[in-house]
Design a protein around this motif. Structure first.
Motif: not given
Length: 126
Positions: A3-8, A44
């Protein structure tokens, strides 16, 4: 897988279905619900599905579910990536609505016969 929340972005991999679940409405619905949760629930913008590039069933499933795939060359392990973008992002608003509508239409009970076989195809392949 990631998961990469900063980049959705969320990456899905190592999806394993038993033979009795493969290519069934339940497996399609499971993928659809996961994608819906990623886009609607988590907000996301990108859903990545990765598999071994030689895994033809997984690549066919990704195409059937409307995700374009790309498979870099090289062995011993080469990854095929299938992606989708959240409805509402600049490049996907219309296609996202079409995909959601197609999934919901395909998953309706009246699209299946008494044995659970689909009457109309999903129709998302590109």
């Amino acid at each position: 897988m990631r998961q990469d929340p900063d980049n959705g972005v969320v990456e899905v991999g190592t999806v394993v279905f038993s033979r009795t679940l493969q290519r069934t409405p339940a497996s399609t619905e499971a993928q659809y619900l996961l994608m819906r949760h990623v886009f609607r629930g988590l907000g996301y913008r990108r859903y990545e599905w990765k598999c071994d590039s030689l895994n033809a069933p997984s690549r066919r499933a990704a195409l059937r579910l409307g995700s374009p795939t790309r498979a870099p060359s090289g062995r011993p392990w080469s990854t095929a990536a299938a992606t989708g973008t959240r409805p509402g992002t600049p490049c996907s608003t219309a296609s996202g609505r079409r995909a959601r509508s197609a999934f919901e239409r395909w998953l309706r009970p009246d699209n299946f016969d008494a044995e659970g076989m689909q009457l109309a195809p999903l129709g998302l392949s590109r």
